[in-house]
Design a protein around this motif. Structure first.
Motif, PDB file in Angstrom:
ATOM      1  N   GLY A  19      32.896  35.649  76.534  1.00 57.29           N
ATOM      2  CA  GLY A  19      33.692  35.723  77.756  1.00 57.29           C
ATOM      3  C   GLY A  19      34.612  34.524  77.880  1.00 57.29           C
ATOM      4  N   ALA A  20      35.898  34.811  78.187  1.00 56.42           N
ATOM      5  CA  ALA A  20      36.892  33.746  78.380  1.00 56.42           C
ATOM      6  C   ALA A  20      37.460  33.827  79.783  1.00 56.42           C
ATOM      7  CB  ALA A  20      37.992  33.854  77.328  1.00 56.42           C
ATOM      8  N   HIS A  22      36.594  32.418  83.895  1.00 54.99           N
ATOM      9  CA  HIS A  22      36.499  31.060  84.440  1.00 54.99           C
ATOM     10  C   HIS A  22      35.233  30.357  83.970  1.00 54.99           C
ATOM     11  CE1 HIS A  22      39.979  32.204  86.688  1.00 54.99           C
ATOM     12  NE2 HIS A  22      39.386  33.357  86.817  1.00 54.99           N
ATOM     13  N   ALA A  23      34.168  31.122  83.778  1.00 59.24           N
ATOM     14  CA  ALA A  23      32.907  30.534  83.289  1.00 59.24           C
ATOM     15  C   ALA A  23      33.003  30.239  81.799  1.00 59.24           C
ATOM     16  CB  ALA A  23      31.756  31.498  83.564  1.00 59.24           C
ATOM     17  N   THR A  42      36.597  37.203  73.775  1.00 59.57           N
ATOM     18  CA  THR A  42      37.062  37.941  74.948  1.00 59.57           C
ATOM     19  C   THR A  42      37.597  39.280  74.487  1.00 59.57           C
ATOM     20  OG1 THR A  42      38.654  38.009  76.754  1.00 59.57           O
ATOM     21  CG2 THR A  42      39.311  36.783  74.810  1.00 59.57           C
ATOM     22  N   VAL A  43      37.525  40.283  75.362  1.00 57.02           N
ATOM     23  CA  VAL A  43      38.046  41.594  74.960  1.00 57.02           C
ATOM     24  C   VAL A  43      39.575  41.553  74.907  1.00 57.02           C
ATOM     25  CG1 VAL A  43      36.069  42.876  75.878  1.00 57.02           C
ATOM     26  CG2 VAL A  43      38.090  42.519  77.315  1.00 57.02           C
ATOM     27  N   PRO A  52      41.517  38.071  88.635  1.00 54.04           N
ATOM     28  CA  PRO A  52      41.687  39.482  89.006  1.00 54.04           C
ATOM     29  C   PRO A  52      41.777  39.705  90.500  1.00 54.04           C
ATOM     30  CG  PRO A  52      39.409  39.065  88.412  1.00 54.04           C
ATOM     31  CD  PRO A  52      40.149  37.777  88.215  1.00 54.04           C
ATOM     32  N   CYS A  53      41.522  38.650  91.267  1.00 58.73           N
ATOM     33  CA  CYS A  53      41.525  38.875  92.719  1.00 58.73           C
ATOM     34  C   CYS A  53      42.458  37.862  93.393  1.00 58.73           C
ATOM     35  CB  CYS A  53      40.108  38.783  93.256  1.00 58.73           C
ATOM     36  SG  CYS A  53      40.060  39.379  94.946  1.00 58.73           S
ATOM     37  N   ILE A 131      31.698  41.704  72.062  1.00 60.78           N
ATOM     38  CA  ILE A 131      30.348  41.475  71.540  1.00 60.78           C
ATOM     39  C   ILE A 131      29.481  42.646  71.982  1.00 60.78           C
ATOM     40  CG2 ILE A 131      28.323  39.967  71.607  1.00 60.78           C
ATOM     41  CD1 ILE A 131      30.757  38.928  69.981  1.00 60.78           C
ATOM     42  N   GLY A 162      31.135  38.242  83.210  1.00 56.19           N
ATOM     43  CA  GLY A 162      31.832  38.531  84.461  1.00 56.19           C
ATOM     44  C   GLY A 162      31.631  39.932  84.992  1.00 56.19           C
ATOM     45  N   GLY A 206      35.516  43.979  95.289  1.00 57.90           N
ATOM     46  CA  GLY A 206      36.731  44.757  95.478  1.00 57.90           C
ATOM     47  C   GLY A 206      37.942  43.864  95.630  1.00 57.90           C
ATOM     48  N   CYS A 284      32.632  38.705 101.595  1.00 59.17           N
ATOM     49  CA  CYS A 284      33.975  39.078 101.112  1.00 59.17           C
ATOM     50  C   CYS A 284      34.142  40.577 101.367  1.00 59.17           C
ATOM     51  CB  CYS A 284      33.990  38.817  99.604  1.00 59.17           C
ATOM     52  SG  CYS A 284      35.316  37.787  99.098  1.00 59.17           S
ATOM     53  N   GLN A 377      29.844  35.184  87.022  1.00 63.84           N
ATOM     54  CA  GLN A 377      29.561  36.400  87.799  1.00 63.84           C
ATOM     55  C   GLN A 377      28.377  37.156  87.218  1.00 63.84           C
ATOM     56  OE1 GLN A 377      32.300  37.078  90.072  1.00 63.84           O
ATOM     57  NE2 GLN A 377      31.785  39.114  90.854  1.00 63.84           N
ATOM     58  N   GLY A 383      33.278  34.633  92.627  1.00 61.71           N
ATOM     59  CA  GLY A 383      34.248  33.562  92.846  1.00 61.71           C
ATOM     60  C   GLY A 383      34.545  32.804  91.571  1.00 61.71           C
TER      61      GLY A 383
END
Ligand SMILES: Cc1cc2nc3c(=O)[nH]c(=O)nc-3n(C[C@H](O)[C@H](O)[C@H](O)COP(=O)(O)OP(=O)(O)OC[C@H]3O[C@@H](n4cnc5c(N)ncnc54)[C@H](O)[C@@H]3O)c2cc1C
Length: 632
Positions: A19-20, A22-23, A42-43, A52-53, A131, A162, A206, A284, A377, A383
């Motif tokens: 995963g690339a 924020h984490a 990352t995909v 994304p938000c 992966i 995420g 969302g 949220c 996430q 967040g």
């Protein structure tokens, strides 16, 4: 083993980060910066550090996390200082414990800048691949396998997946099996985790629609400006280097017309039609939830925020939704200023697999698989800032484990990151966890302004903070200490010009001599004002003066909280033996025994925070541990 195609290619590295987001970015940088051969997957490389938000970093309590990440040697603070388009210090009218920086980011610039850092980091390889499988032998992780069948053998893996695992996006009746904004979902790894005994659950979140700026009438909204003097997130950023022109955000409101349309179409909302399985964040809420749960509210705030400098896309903050497109258009067009709005991207909800409670150690390693760490996430938080904080710690601890060193575990009295991780590890979270200042019991000590004084040492000890940066903090610490002592040692008497000065500031005159520090405690007198009575003072940087004033003005509160921390640390240091058999601890209540057996807390302090474990149960455990130690 998942039945994916396997080719013969094998790679041997130290750490794999899946995963690339924020984490993942923080995790991979931490591992590579400790000198380990690290690969980040990352995909889609074009979505590195993708937002994304909401297009902003920081805000209440989240600003604290960003400062702490920076103080420990992470990247988020530096990256937003390079890519922000508006910056504002929130809660400035309240006490320093809740002051919190928030910056609007140019999203594509933020992603491009973080990608540049990753691609130019020594010891780090960026790889676009999904992966699909974990290699686990004797409860130890040995590697990962990609969708093209390549095997990466490694000594530790950090999962930062995420909102992508088995993701599906819902917009009314339309369901697409993709990750955020149509990016590819990751549909294989969940099964591999389940096959290795990891428990997963479904969460959801969302996002609102994005509008074309040219279709918005800003004359019907309140313009929101950034601060005149911009304060950086990073302690390494020179404040003078980031003073620039800023864009505006805009405030408008929903109204009864908006609420009527939503109520009339709840049956077409996947949330209310029961199509969505995942649990969403209460803090949220979607606009549907707001209208249903706060039916008495006549209007809800809507913040129109630019997504970047080189796009007309505007984010409609406060109106995330998964209602069908036709309903979205009707509802948005009831909002003042959006009467003729054009939707560029529909609002939608996303569901995804993430980790179930009780499976993580405070180091963020999975209890049942040695060498498998998790961040972001995927751990059940929500967040960018919460994700980045966990990614940093998970990546760091994976690297420290490979190097044969102890993990870095920050407790609740040392950092918001400590509160975040302790809550994720010990609490029974039933929805995505979002940080808030109210969660931090020692928040007067855990301010965003002193994150460097609290955490630079930890970052330096583990090797993420340079000697230079650490020395700057030590110098700052000394300047603060010297100035506090000096202000306490400089006294003024009730002379005519002193009394006139005090009267001029509506401050009561002196009956006996007072130190400058005592005068500074008066809310009507500032450090700058007191220059008149204390002109031999040294010239000090603003951030030093800020600390001096807080330490003097809040001395009593700070001392009280430091005393509470002493009590807290006593319980944290009472370790519970790994092999304790809770069935032997008689007079424990059933519920407490079950919880203790499930979570197996490491300390009495941690046990005391488990839901279902009462203070009476803690006393029972303390007595048992006394006897246990005596028997040993
Ligand atoms: C629609 C939506 C709405 C949101 N709304 C909010 C909100 O209102 N408030 C809020 O606080 N947060 C919100 N968020 C959450 C916020 O985006 C996340 O908290 C943050 O992005 C999490 O960061 P992360 O690094 O954990 O994961 P992500 O940013 O999701 O990144 C995950 C990374 O993992 C990669 N990946 C996943 N699986 C694999 C695999 N098997 N192989 C290779 N790569 C893989 C992906 O390519 C991506 O790079 C929302 C997210 C979405 C998608």
């Amino acid at each position: 083993m998942n039945d994916i195609y396997k080719n013969e290619w094998k790679e041997y590295v130290d750490v794999c980060v899946v995963g690339a987001g924020h984490a993942g970015c923080e995790a991979a940088l931490a591992s590579a910066r400790l000198g380990l051969n690290t690969v980040i997957f990352t995909v889609s490389i074009d979505s590195i550090a993708f937002m994304p938000c909401n297009p902003n970093i920081g805000g209440s309590s989240k600003g604290h996390l960003v400062r702490e990440i920076d103080a420990l040697g992470g990247e988020m603070g530096k990256n937003i200082d390079k890519t922000f388009i508006q910056s504002k210090m929130l809660n400035i009218s309240k006490g320093p414990a809740v002051h919190s920086l928030r910056a609007q980011a140019d999203k594509s610039d933020y992603s491009r800048s973080m990608r540049h850092v990753l691609e130019n980091q020594d010891n780090l390889t960026v790889k676009q691949a999904e992966i699909c499988d974990l290699i686990v032998e004797d409860n130890k992780v040995k590697g990962v396998i990609t969708n093209t069948g390549t095997t990466y053998f490694c000594k530790a893996v950090v999962l930062c997946t995420g909102t992508y695992l088995k993701a599906r996006c819902l917009c009314g009746e339309s369901i697409t099996y993709t990750g955020p904004t149509g990016l590819q979902a990751a549909n294989h790894l969940s099964q591999s985790l389940i096959n290795n005994g990891v428990r997963l659950r479904r969460f959801k979140t969302g996002t609102p629609a994005r509008m074309d700026k040219r279709s918005i009438d800003f004359s019907k909204m309140e313009e929101q400006f950034g601060d005149e003097r911009i304060v950086p997130f990073s302690f390494s950023t020179d404040p003078d280097s980031i003073q620039k022109e800023q864009v505006s955000c805009w405030l408008t409101y929903t109204n009864e017309e908006t609420h009527k349309i939503i109520r009339a179409n709840l049956d077409r909302s996947p949330i209310y039609a029961g199509i969505i399985e995942g649990t969403g964040p209460r803090y949220c809420p979607s606009i549907e939830d707001k209208v249903v749960k706060f039916a008495d509210k006549e209007r809800h705030q809507v913040f129109i925020e630019p997504e970047g400098l080189y796009t007309n896309e505007m984010y409609v903050g406060g109106m995330s939704s998964s209602l069908p497109e036709d309903v979205q258009l009707k509802m948005y067009r009831t909002v003042p200023g959006l009467e003729n709005c054009k939707i560029v991207r529909n609002a939608y909800a996303i569901e995804y697999d993430c980790l179930d409670n009780g499976q993580l150690l405070p180091s963020l390693e999975i209890k049942i698989i040695h060498g498998l760490f998790c961040g972001g996430q995927f751990n059940g938080s929500s967040g960018y800032e919460e994700a980045a904080a966990q990614g940093l710690i998970a990546g760091l601890n994976a690297a420290l484990q490979v190097l044969g060193k102890d993990p870095l575990i920050l407790d609740r009295s040392e950092a918001y990151i400590g509160v975040l991780i302790d809550d994720l590890v010990t609490k029974d979270n039933r929805e995505p966890y979002r940080m808030m200042t109210s969660r931090a019991e020692y928040r007067l000590l855990l301010r965003q302004d002193n994150a460097d004084l609290r955490l630079r040492k930890f970052g330096h000890d583990v090797g993420l903070v340079s000697d230079d940066d650490y020395k700057k903090t030590l110098d700052k610490e000394k300047m603060i200490k010297d100035e506090v002592e000096r202000l306490k040692s400089v006294h003024v008497g009730g002379s005519k010009n002193v009394q006139e000065f005090l009267e001029a500031h509506n401050s009561s005159t002196l009956k006996t001599a007072a130190s400058i520090a005592e005068l500074l405690c008066r809310p009507e007198l500032s450090y700058e004002d007191l220059y008149v009575l204390d002109s031999d003072r040294p010239s000090l940087p603003n951030e030093v003066i800020e600390q001096v004033c807080i330490q003097i003005k809040y001395e009593g509160y700070i001392e009280r909280q430091e005393h509470q921390v002493k009590q807290f640390k006593k319980m944290e240091s009472r370790h519970i033996p790994d092999d304790i058999n809770y069935d032997d601890v008689s007079s424990l209540r059933l519920e407490a025994r079950q919880k203790l057996k499930e979570f197996r807390p490491l300390s009495v302090g941690q046990a005391s925070r488990l839901s279902g474990v009462s203070p009476a149960d803690i006393s029972v455990i303390l007595v048992y541990l006394e006897q246990f130690n005596h028997k040993k």
